[in-house]
Design a protein around this motif. Sequence first.
Motif, PDB file in Angstrom:
ATOM      1  N   SER A  14      95.342  74.215  42.333  1.00  0.00           N
ATOM      2  CA  SER A  14      95.912  73.741  41.064  1.00  0.00           C
ATOM      3  C   SER A  14      96.436  72.317  41.213  1.00  0.00           C
ATOM      4  O   SER A  14      96.274  71.494  40.313  1.00  0.00           O
ATOM      5  CB  SER A  14      97.018  74.686  40.571  1.00  0.00           C
ATOM      6  OG  SER A  14      98.080  74.734  41.488  1.00  0.00           O
ATOM      7  N   GLU A  33     101.714  67.599  50.355  1.00  0.00           N
ATOM      8  CA  GLU A  33     101.310  68.904  50.901  1.00  0.00           C
ATOM      9  C   GLU A  33     101.992  69.100  52.252  1.00  0.00           C
ATOM     10  O   GLU A  33     101.906  68.251  53.117  1.00  0.00           O
ATOM     11  CB  GLU A  33      99.786  68.975  51.033  1.00  0.00           C
ATOM     12  CG  GLU A  33      99.259  70.166  51.830  1.00  0.00           C
ATOM     13  CD  GLU A  33      99.715  71.530  51.318  1.00  0.00           C
ATOM     14  OE1 GLU A  33      99.599  71.791  50.105  1.00  0.00           O
ATOM     15  OE2 GLU A  33     100.242  72.322  52.139  1.00  0.00           O
ATOM     16  N   ASN A  42      93.882  79.185  49.656  1.00  0.00           N
ATOM     17  CA  ASN A  42      92.456  79.139  49.944  1.00  0.00           C
ATOM     18  C   ASN A  42      92.127  77.940  50.801  1.00  0.00           C
ATOM     19  O   ASN A  42      91.770  76.891  50.307  1.00  0.00           O
ATOM     20  CB  ASN A  42      91.659  79.091  48.645  1.00  0.00           C
ATOM     21  CG  ASN A  42      90.891  80.373  48.462  1.00  0.00           C
ATOM     22  OD1 ASN A  42      89.978  80.657  49.230  1.00  0.00           O
ATOM     23  ND2 ASN A  42      91.299  81.157  47.488  1.00  0.00           N
ATOM     24  N   HIS A  57      86.634  85.106  49.050  1.00  0.00           N
ATOM     25  CA  HIS A  57      85.604  86.142  49.066  1.00  0.00           C
ATOM     26  C   HIS A  57      84.472  85.620  48.200  1.00  0.00           C
ATOM     27  O   HIS A  57      83.324  85.609  48.589  1.00  0.00           O
ATOM     28  CB  HIS A  57      86.108  87.443  48.436  1.00  0.00           C
ATOM     29  CG  HIS A  57      87.151  88.146  49.246  1.00  0.00           C
ATOM     30  ND1 HIS A  57      87.753  89.286  48.802  1.00  0.00           N
ATOM     31  CD2 HIS A  57      87.693  87.883  50.451  1.00  0.00           C
ATOM     32  CE1 HIS A  57      88.628  89.715  49.701  1.00  0.00           C
ATOM     33  NE2 HIS A  57      88.607  88.870  50.715  1.00  0.00           N
TER      34      HIS A  57
HETATM   35  C1  LIG Z   1      93.506  86.715  51.352  1.00  0.00           C
HETATM   36  C2  LIG Z   1      93.241  86.063  50.040  1.00  0.00           C
HETATM   37  C3  LIG Z   1      91.961  86.100  49.501  1.00  0.00           C
HETATM   38  C4  LIG Z   1      91.700  85.480  48.279  1.00  0.00           C
HETATM   39  N1  LIG Z   1      90.430  85.509  47.819  1.00  0.00           N
HETATM   40  C5  LIG Z   1      90.119  84.885  46.674  1.00  0.00           C
HETATM   41  C6  LIG Z   1      88.789  84.863  46.231  1.00  0.00           C
HETATM   42  O1  LIG Z   1      87.887  85.372  46.886  1.00  0.00           O
HETATM   43  N2  LIG Z   1      88.503  84.255  45.052  1.00  0.00           N
HETATM   44  C7  LIG Z   1      89.476  83.674  44.293  1.00  0.00           C
HETATM   45  O2  LIG Z   1      89.169  83.116  43.239  1.00  0.00           O
HETATM   46  N3  LIG Z   1      90.772  83.674  44.696  1.00  0.00           N
HETATM   47  C8  LIG Z   1      91.106  84.267  45.863  1.00  0.00           C
HETATM   48  N4  LIG Z   1      92.412  84.284  46.279  1.00  0.00           N
HETATM   49  C9  LIG Z   1      93.448  83.761  45.356  1.00  0.00           C
HETATM   50  C10 LIG Z   1      93.502  82.243  45.319  1.00  0.00           C
HETATM   51  O3  LIG Z   1      93.492  81.772  46.638  1.00  0.00           O
HETATM   52  C11 LIG Z   1      94.784  81.774  44.641  1.00  0.00           C
HETATM   53  O4  LIG Z   1      94.900  82.391  43.385  1.00  0.00           O
HETATM   54  C12 LIG Z   1      94.821  80.260  44.418  1.00  0.00           C
HETATM   55  O5  LIG Z   1      94.410  79.577  45.565  1.00  0.00           O
HETATM   56  C13 LIG Z   1      96.236  79.868  44.043  1.00  0.00           C
HETATM   57  O6  LIG Z   1      96.366  78.479  44.020  1.00  0.00           O
HETATM   58  P1  LIG Z   1      97.674  77.739  43.548  1.00  0.00           P
HETATM   59  O7  LIG Z   1      97.207  76.387  43.224  1.00  0.00           O
HETATM   60  O8  LIG Z   1      98.372  78.504  42.507  1.00  0.00           O
HETATM   61  O9  LIG Z   1      98.708  77.673  44.732  1.00  0.00           O
HETATM   62  P2  LIG Z   1      98.810  77.919  46.301  1.00  0.00           P
HETATM   63  O10 LIG Z   1      97.477  78.046  46.912  1.00  0.00           O
HETATM   64  O11 LIG Z   1      99.793  78.989  46.507  1.00  0.00           O
HETATM   65  O12 LIG Z   1      99.414  76.580  46.835  1.00  0.00           O
HETATM   66  C14 LIG Z   1     100.740  76.180  46.949  1.00  0.00           C
HETATM   67  C15 LIG Z   1     100.706  74.906  47.797  1.00  0.00           C
HETATM   68  O13 LIG Z   1     101.977  74.295  47.864  1.00  0.00           O
HETATM   69  C16 LIG Z   1     102.238  73.919  49.196  1.00  0.00           C
HETATM   70  N5  LIG Z   1     103.698  73.898  49.355  1.00  0.00           N
HETATM   71  C17 LIG Z   1     104.559  74.951  49.240  1.00  0.00           C
HETATM   72  N6  LIG Z   1     105.837  74.555  49.407  1.00  0.00           N
HETATM   73  C18 LIG Z   1     105.793  73.207  49.621  1.00  0.00           C
HETATM   74  C19 LIG Z   1     106.811  72.203  49.850  1.00  0.00           C
HETATM   75  N7  LIG Z   1     108.103  72.509  49.880  1.00  0.00           N
HETATM   76  N8  LIG Z   1     106.416  70.923  50.039  1.00  0.00           N
HETATM   77  C20 LIG Z   1     105.081  70.588  49.997  1.00  0.00           C
HETATM   78  N9  LIG Z   1     104.100  71.486  49.780  1.00  0.00           N
HETATM   79  C21 LIG Z   1     104.443  72.779  49.596  1.00  0.00           C
HETATM   80  C22 LIG Z   1     101.550  74.960  50.022  1.00  0.00           C
HETATM   81  O14 LIG Z   1     101.320  74.531  51.343  1.00  0.00           O
HETATM   82  C23 LIG Z   1     100.264  75.160  49.224  1.00  0.00           C
HETATM   83  O15 LIG Z   1      99.277  74.222  49.558  1.00  0.00           O
HETATM   84  C24 LIG Z   1      92.730  84.849  47.539  1.00  0.00           C
HETATM   85  C25 LIG Z   1      94.000  84.805  48.088  1.00  0.00           C
HETATM   86  C26 LIG Z   1      94.260  85.393  49.330  1.00  0.00           C
HETATM   87  C27 LIG Z   1      95.638  85.290  49.919  1.00  0.00           C
END
Ligand SMILES: Cc1cc2nc3c(=O)[nH]c(=O)nc-3n(C[C@H](O)[C@H](O)[C@H](O)COP(=O)(O)OP(=O)(O)OC[C@H]3O[C@@H](n4cnc5c(N)ncnc54)[C@H](O)[C@@H]3O)c2cc1C
Lengths: 458, 83
Positions: A14, A33, A42, A57
């Motif tokens: 995101s 990051e 991911n 996956h």
């Molecule tokens: C095991 C597993 C399998 C999955 N498989 C799939 C799949 O096959 N297909 C699919 O579509 N989705 C899958 N997902 C779900 C998908 O990965 C997530 O829904 C998506 O990546 C969420 O992204 P996000 O941008 O919300 O945040 P997140 O990925 O949660 O990112 C948060 C970010 O903020 C950073 N951060 C946190 N705190 C701080 C701070 N204080 N300072 C600086 N940086 C910070 C973190 O390091 C991270 O990079 C899977 C998830 C898991 C755990």
Amino acid sequence: MADYQLIIIGGCLSGLAAGIRAARFGQNILILEQHSLPGGLNSWYFRHGHLLETGLHAMTNFAPVGDKRAPLNRLFRQLKLSRKRFVTREQFGSEIIFPDHRLRFSNDLSLLVQEIAREFPASGQGFLRLVKEMETYDPFAPAPWRSAREYLSERLADPLLENMLLLPLMVYGNAEEQDMDLGQFAIMFRALFLEGFFRPEETIREFLGLLIDQFREFGGEIRFKTEVAEIVHDQSRVQGLRLQGGEFLTADRVLSTVGLPGTAALTDWPLEQKRYTGRMSFVETISLLPESRRHDLSRDRTILFYSHSNSWQYQRPEELIDPSWGVICFPENFQGIKAKKTFQLRVTNAANYDQWRQLDSGAYKKEKERCFKESTEMVAKIVGNYAQDVVYQDSFTPLTIERFTGKGAGAVYGSPIKIKDGRTPWENLFIAGTDQGYLGIVGAMLSGVTIVNQHLLG
Amino acid sequence: MTRDEIKDLILEIIEDIDEDAEFDGLDADAPLRDQLDLDSMDFLDIVMELRKRYKLQIPEEEYPELATLTSCVNYLEPKLKDA
Ligand SMILES: Cc1cc2nc3c(=O)[nH]c(=O)nc-3n(C[C@H](O)[C@H](O)[C@H](O)COP(=O)(O)OP(=O)(O)OC[C@H]3O[C@@H](n4cnc5c(N)ncnc54)[C@H](O)[C@@H]3O)c2cc1C
């Protein structure tokens, strides 16, 4: 003037999507990051010379080139990435496996329709009606919470079929236990059954590389290994960010992707932590097996959603893990992906964060191995024995997820309560990603794009 | 800019936004949205490109002025006369 027009906390899907969108039309955009790699939930790592993806996956929401209305293609247009040059590999086919019934599905809905007509003839018509409704349902129109279970039971009148359809939709994108909001159900139904699974031709590393290149191309700046320690604010506005190590950066606006509990911890947002911390977390195990050990299901299925009990419940288990149901994925089983010497088998099982939390480091290691064994036995009932063939194995727990992404309690799908408009008590601090309400890889990216369009382009 | 130049500018922006855009047989007086299968997110991009390139601020309530190619030209002509 502030140091940056916009600072984004999180170089995840995101955050990167939001960054590209903001940098395309603005200036001075910074992504922070905490890790040395992008991607958040991911991402990837190297072990034994293998690049292993931590999430992926499959990507959901498959759409062919040219279907302009499809979420995937809209996303590419919004990020100004060429959809034509992005090679997608579609799934072979997946299957939902319960003790007495099996339902196959693919990126062609007619397969699932046929399977339901065969296995649950009395619900066939009801399912067609449901599909029609889902095709036109607008999950983004503001609406009060509505039970997906009740909705399904009105149309299908078969609790077993309802469970079978809910398992994949819940395990791939539901932050609540037991039931699911109809809007979220509609998003997931479309993502999995109407559109379907695919993966990029290469790995998540190249995909994230594509996003970072685009962000930099538009003039964006990204800093890795930079953890935000505090969001500095007064009553109504955020002034900037204090980094671990003391540096202070000022920003006109801040976008946080670290979830509600995470964002609350960086401010002093008096959120009732318990209500906003999801209870669903998972243990994920990756096994590498020699290509010669492939047979039947591991040859021609992409993802298996299984439950050994008909009365399956989507809930946090009492024990460390609940291997009686879960997801089995063969991440190479997509059309046109070349076979290597080994193939991967990944298993996801629901897990209890508090139980994992209580273990000391010796017990943690031991329990990880025990859980792997338990899970392998349950999975073997479906795909055959494979424990003896494993050449490399690794697993991560709710604690790993919490450590690497800052998601409180390792709740992959974040808070059960979402903040759909992305607003916070501070007029220039916004939320994107999981806790804004869109889940998964494509979902998280759409979330970043949407929040920038709504609040951050002006 | 002349009316023709504005027309080319709009088409060029759309082409830039949408790699699949097909202009053959485009009716200048019919909605762009339907003919090119564009959505509100794409229209936002047209507005943002105009802003980036010409510092033009188009308030949201005036987006409907961009509905067809001809209405775009009518609307933008006075705004871009010195551009
Ligand atoms: C095991 C597993 C399998 C999955 N498989 C799939 C799949 O096959 N297909 C699919 O579509 N989705 C899958 N997902 C779900 C998908 O990965 C997530 O829904 C998506 O990546 C969420 O992204 P996000 O941008 O919300 O945040 P997140 O990925 O949660 O990112 C948060 C970010 O903020 C950073 N951060 C946190 N705190 C701080 C701070 N204080 N300072 C600086 N940086 C910070 C973190 O390091 C991270 O990079 C899977 C998830 C898991 C755990």
